[in-house]
Scaffold this motif. Structure first.
Motif, PDB file in Angstrom:
ATOM      1  N   PRO A  53     -46.648  -0.324  -3.125  1.00 42.37           N
ATOM      2  CA  PRO A  53     -45.859   0.257  -2.034  1.00 42.37           C
ATOM      3  C   PRO A  53     -46.765   0.834  -0.948  1.00 42.37           C
ATOM      4  N   ILE A  54     -46.266   0.825   0.257  1.00 38.52           N
ATOM      5  CA  ILE A  54     -46.997   1.370   1.399  1.00 38.52           C
ATOM      6  C   ILE A  54     -46.716   2.864   1.493  1.00 38.52           C
ATOM      7  N   ASP A  55     -47.728   3.620   1.885  1.00 36.60           N
ATOM      8  CA  ASP A  55     -47.576   5.079   1.952  1.00 36.60           C
ATOM      9  C   ASP A  55     -48.209   5.607   3.237  1.00 36.60           C
ATOM     10  N   TYR A  56     -47.380   5.769   4.267  1.00 36.78           N
ATOM     11  CA  TYR A  56     -47.830   6.421   5.488  1.00 36.78           C
ATOM     12  C   TYR A  56     -47.327   7.870   5.484  1.00 36.78           C
ATOM     13  N   VAL A 191     -49.279  -1.796  11.203  1.00 36.97           N
ATOM     14  CA  VAL A 191     -48.833  -2.067   9.840  1.00 36.97           C
ATOM     15  C   VAL A 191     -49.381  -3.414   9.374  1.00 36.97           C
ATOM     16  N   ALA A 192     -49.304  -4.425  10.237  1.00 37.81           N
ATOM     17  CA  ALA A 192     -49.845  -5.745   9.884  1.00 37.81           C
ATOM     18  C   ALA A 192     -51.340  -5.673   9.636  1.00 37.81           C
ATOM     19  N   ASN A 193     -52.047  -4.924  10.451  1.00 35.47           N
ATOM     20  CA  ASN A 193     -53.493  -4.781  10.294  1.00 35.47           C
ATOM     21  C   ASN A 193     -53.845  -4.092   8.973  1.00 35.47           C
ATOM     22  N   ASP A 194     -53.027  -3.111   8.599  1.00 37.79           N
ATOM     23  CA  ASP A 194     -53.301  -2.337   7.385  1.00 37.79           C
ATOM     24  C   ASP A 194     -52.852  -3.055   6.118  1.00 37.79           C
ATOM     25  N   HIS A 195     -51.697  -3.727   6.180  1.00 38.30           N
ATOM     26  CA  HIS A 195     -51.043  -4.191   4.949  1.00 38.30           C
ATOM     27  C   HIS A 195     -50.629  -5.653   4.968  1.00 38.30           C
ATOM     28  N   GLY A 196     -50.896  -6.383   6.059  1.00 37.99           N
ATOM     29  CA  GLY A 196     -50.570  -7.794   6.120  1.00 37.99           C
ATOM     30  C   GLY A 196     -49.341  -8.082   6.961  1.00 37.99           C
ATOM     31  N   ASP A 197     -49.266  -9.332   7.452  1.00 38.96           N
ATOM     32  CA  ASP A 197     -48.181  -9.721   8.344  1.00 38.96           C
ATOM     33  C   ASP A 197     -46.814  -9.611   7.680  1.00 38.96           C
ATOM     34  N   GLU A 198     -46.729  -9.934   6.402  1.00 44.40           N
ATOM     35  CA  GLU A 198     -45.423  -9.889   5.737  1.00 44.40           C
ATOM     36  C   GLU A 198     -44.894  -8.463   5.659  1.00 44.40           C
ATOM     37  N   ALA A 200     -45.374  -6.158   7.891  1.00 47.30           N
ATOM     38  CA  ALA A 200     -44.827  -5.884   9.223  1.00 47.30           C
ATOM     39  C   ALA A 200     -43.506  -6.616   9.419  1.00 47.30           C
ATOM     40  N   ALA A 201     -43.404  -7.845   8.900  1.00 47.56           N
ATOM     41  CA  ALA A 201     -42.174  -8.621   9.047  1.00 47.56           C
ATOM     42  C   ALA A 201     -41.016  -7.963   8.304  1.00 47.56           C
ATOM     43  N   VAL A 202     -41.269  -7.486   7.097  1.00 47.77           N
ATOM     44  CA  VAL A 202     -40.234  -6.783   6.332  1.00 47.77           C
ATOM     45  C   VAL A 202     -39.770  -5.543   7.093  1.00 47.77           C
ATOM     46  N   THR A 203     -40.720  -4.804   7.619  1.00 47.45           N
ATOM     47  CA  THR A 203     -40.389  -3.593   8.379  1.00 47.45           C
ATOM     48  C   THR A 203     -39.556  -3.921   9.603  1.00 47.45           C
ATOM     49  N   ALA A 204     -39.961  -4.954  10.326  1.00 48.14           N
ATOM     50  CA  ALA A 204     -39.229  -5.344  11.534  1.00 48.14           C
ATOM     51  C   ALA A 204     -37.808  -5.775  11.202  1.00 48.14           C
ATOM     52  N   ARG A 205     -37.648  -6.535  10.120  1.00 44.28           N
ATOM     53  CA  ARG A 205     -36.301  -6.986   9.758  1.00 44.28           C
ATOM     54  C   ARG A 205     -35.408  -5.809   9.396  1.00 44.28           C
ATOM     55  N   ARG A 206     -35.942  -4.817   8.700  1.00 39.11           N
ATOM     56  CA  ARG A 206     -35.149  -3.646   8.343  1.00 39.11           C
ATOM     57  C   ARG A 206     -34.718  -2.862   9.577  1.00 39.11           C
ATOM     58  N   MET A 207     -35.534  -2.927  10.627  1.00 40.03           N
ATOM     59  CA  MET A 207     -35.237  -2.205  11.857  1.00 40.03           C
ATOM     60  C   MET A 207     -34.538  -3.087  12.893  1.00 40.03           C
ATOM     61  N   VAL A 208     -34.240  -4.342  12.518  1.00 39.56           N
ATOM     62  CA  VAL A 208     -33.594  -5.313  13.408  1.00 39.56           C
ATOM     63  C   VAL A 208     -34.401  -5.453  14.697  1.00 39.56           C
ATOM     64  N   LEU A 209     -35.691  -5.757  14.518  1.00 41.31           N
ATOM     65  CA  LEU A 209     -36.612  -5.927  15.633  1.00 41.31           C
ATOM     66  C   LEU A 209     -37.177  -7.331  15.625  1.00 41.31           C
ATOM     67  N   TYR A 210     -37.797  -7.726  16.765  1.00 38.04           N
ATOM     68  CA  TYR A 210     -38.617  -8.920  16.756  1.00 38.04           C
ATOM     69  C   TYR A 210     -39.671  -8.745  15.681  1.00 38.04           C
ATOM     70  N   VAL A 211     -39.885  -9.783  14.885  1.00 32.90           N
ATOM     71  CA  VAL A 211     -40.881  -9.669  13.829  1.00 32.90           C
ATOM     72  C   VAL A 211     -42.245  -9.361  14.415  1.00 32.90           C
ATOM     73  N   LYS A 212     -42.571 -10.040  15.522  1.00 41.04           N
ATOM     74  CA  LYS A 212     -43.875  -9.771  16.137  1.00 41.04           C
ATOM     75  C   LYS A 212     -43.884 -10.253  17.567  1.00 41.04           C
ATOM     76  N   ARG A 213     -44.178  -9.348  18.492  1.00 50.18           N
ATOM     77  CA  ARG A 213     -44.439  -9.759  19.866  1.00 50.18           C
ATOM     78  C   ARG A 213     -45.942  -9.639  20.062  1.00 50.18           C
ATOM     79  N   PRO A 214     -46.632 -10.719  20.380  1.00 48.92           N
ATOM     80  CA  PRO A 214     -48.091 -10.647  20.493  1.00 48.92           C
ATOM     81  C   PRO A 214     -48.517  -9.691  21.583  1.00 48.92           C
ATOM     82  N   GLY A 215     -49.688  -9.075  21.364  1.00 44.78           N
ATOM     83  CA  GLY A 215     -50.163  -8.088  22.320  1.00 44.78           C
ATOM     84  C   GLY A 215     -50.356  -8.627  23.709  1.00 44.78           C
ATOM     85  N   ASN A 216     -50.679  -9.925  23.820  1.00 42.91           N
ATOM     86  CA  ASN A 216     -50.921 -10.485  25.148  1.00 42.91           C
ATOM     87  C   ASN A 216     -49.654 -10.998  25.809  1.00 42.91           C
TER      88      ASN A 216
END
Length: 335
Positions: A53-56, A191-198, A200-216
């Motif tokens: 589990p992630i712990d922030y 989150v992706a940098n710390d714990h992997g893309d998946e 971040a994807a799980v987090t985004a889906r729970r928040m009903v967000l775009y899974v990932k918008r690239p920084g550029n």
């Protein structure tokens, strides 16, 4: 005889700490959006590599009162600036209308400057970048901020390379993001940098967000929505007309005539209200329209360029590189 073993708490990853730095008249969404990303990640996601589990652990600190007033007439409890940071701590500086006064707070600025080596990362949301710049943390680095503040940041801190279009920028341990919602994109990237893309994807889906918008990715989508609804007045209709006539001559004389103004009055009023020259808007709208065609059709690049008012594929490619950091062909390939 039977034995009952005690229930052990589930193992978790080594905690990471996120310290949000707030000040009087901070932007509540700059704080609440990223904070919720870290809390949602801790509640729902797991580290991709370990399965743990992630712990922030999140906290809010301030150099001022322990009750900091923000936007929307809301206030939040804050702790004093810590004398030392826990291991694996990210400092995230929020933005807001009070950033100018905060940049004169020597206690706050000195605290940032003295803890840069101790922190794992130091980040800013929106115009919080000015506090990093004031502390000298952006010297010689690439950075971004809200599109309205980019020129001001570049003018006041000439040793910073300001990326006017990026959603967020990473340069070493310093991360900066554009306005408000981009802080959420930045937090997901962390989150992706710390714990992997998946994770971040799980987090985004729970928040009903775009899974990932690239920084550029360009800030312009957010920009055009904002000016159409909040500021532009008659220019909202002009922007729709531009989109409907994207392949035509869209020079200042043509746009001024469409807006019913003299060229000088139009150019001056447009720059004052929108924040960029009319030609910049035309380039951005052409770039965005071309990107849409590239993603949704199999039209040849030459045809897309012509339909969007570009003189050549090379010109379209240069504009896409400027706004998205990607070539036209790459935009097509990634869909």
């Amino acid at each position: 005889m039977s034995y009952f073993l005690p229930m052990l708490p589930p193992a978790s990853a080594t905690p990471r700490h996120v310290v949000f730095l707030a000040f009087e008249r901070f932007q509540v969404l700059d704080l609440a959006g990223p904070m919720q990303v870290f809390l949602s990640a801790s509640e729902h996601a797991r580290n991709v590599a370990t399965g743990l589990p992630i712990d922030y652990r999140v906290s809010v600190v301030s150099s001022g009162p322990n009750r900091v007033k923000g936007s929307l007439s809301l206030a939040i409890d804050a702790e004093p600036l810590p004398s030392a940071l826990m291991p694996r701590t990210t400092v995230m500086v929020v933005g807001g209308k009070g950033v100018e006064a905060a940049s004169q707070d020597l206690l706050l600025i000195d605290w940032l400057r003295s803890h840069v080596d101790e922190a794992e990362r130091i980040c800013s949301v929106c115009n919080g970048a000015f506090l990093l710049a004031r502390a000298g943390l952006l010297a010689g680095k690439r950075a971004t901020t809200h599109w309205l503040d980019c020129d001001n940041l570049q003018r006041n801190f000439r040793d910073v390379t300001v990326d006017r279009d990026a959603m967020y920028v990473r340069d070493g341990k310093i991360w900066t993001s554009a306005g408000i919602s981009a802080g959420i994109d930045l937090a997901l990237a962390l989150v992706a940098n710390d714990h992997g893309d998946e994770a971040a994807a799980v987090t985004a889906r729970r928040m009903v967000l775009y899974v990932k918008r690239p920084g550029n990715q360009s800030q312009f989508s957010e920009f055009i929505e904002t000016i159409d609804h909040d500021k532009a007045g008659a220019f909202a209709e002009l922007h729709q007309w531009i989109l409907g006539n994207i392949r035509r001559d869209l020079s200042v004389p043509v746009l001024a005539a469409q807006a019913g103004m003299s060229e000088r009055t139009f150019a001056r009023k447009y720059r004052r209200l929108i924040g960029v020259p009319p030609a910049e808007t035309v380039k951005r709208l052409r770039a965005d329209t071309a990107r849409h065609h590239l993603r949704t059709s199999t039209l040849p690049l030459k045809t897309v360029a012509a339909r969007c008012g570009f003189g050549s594929v090379e010109q379209m490619n240069r504009v896409h590189l400027k706004f998205y950091g990607l070539t036209s062909r790459t935009l097509r390939d990634i869909g």
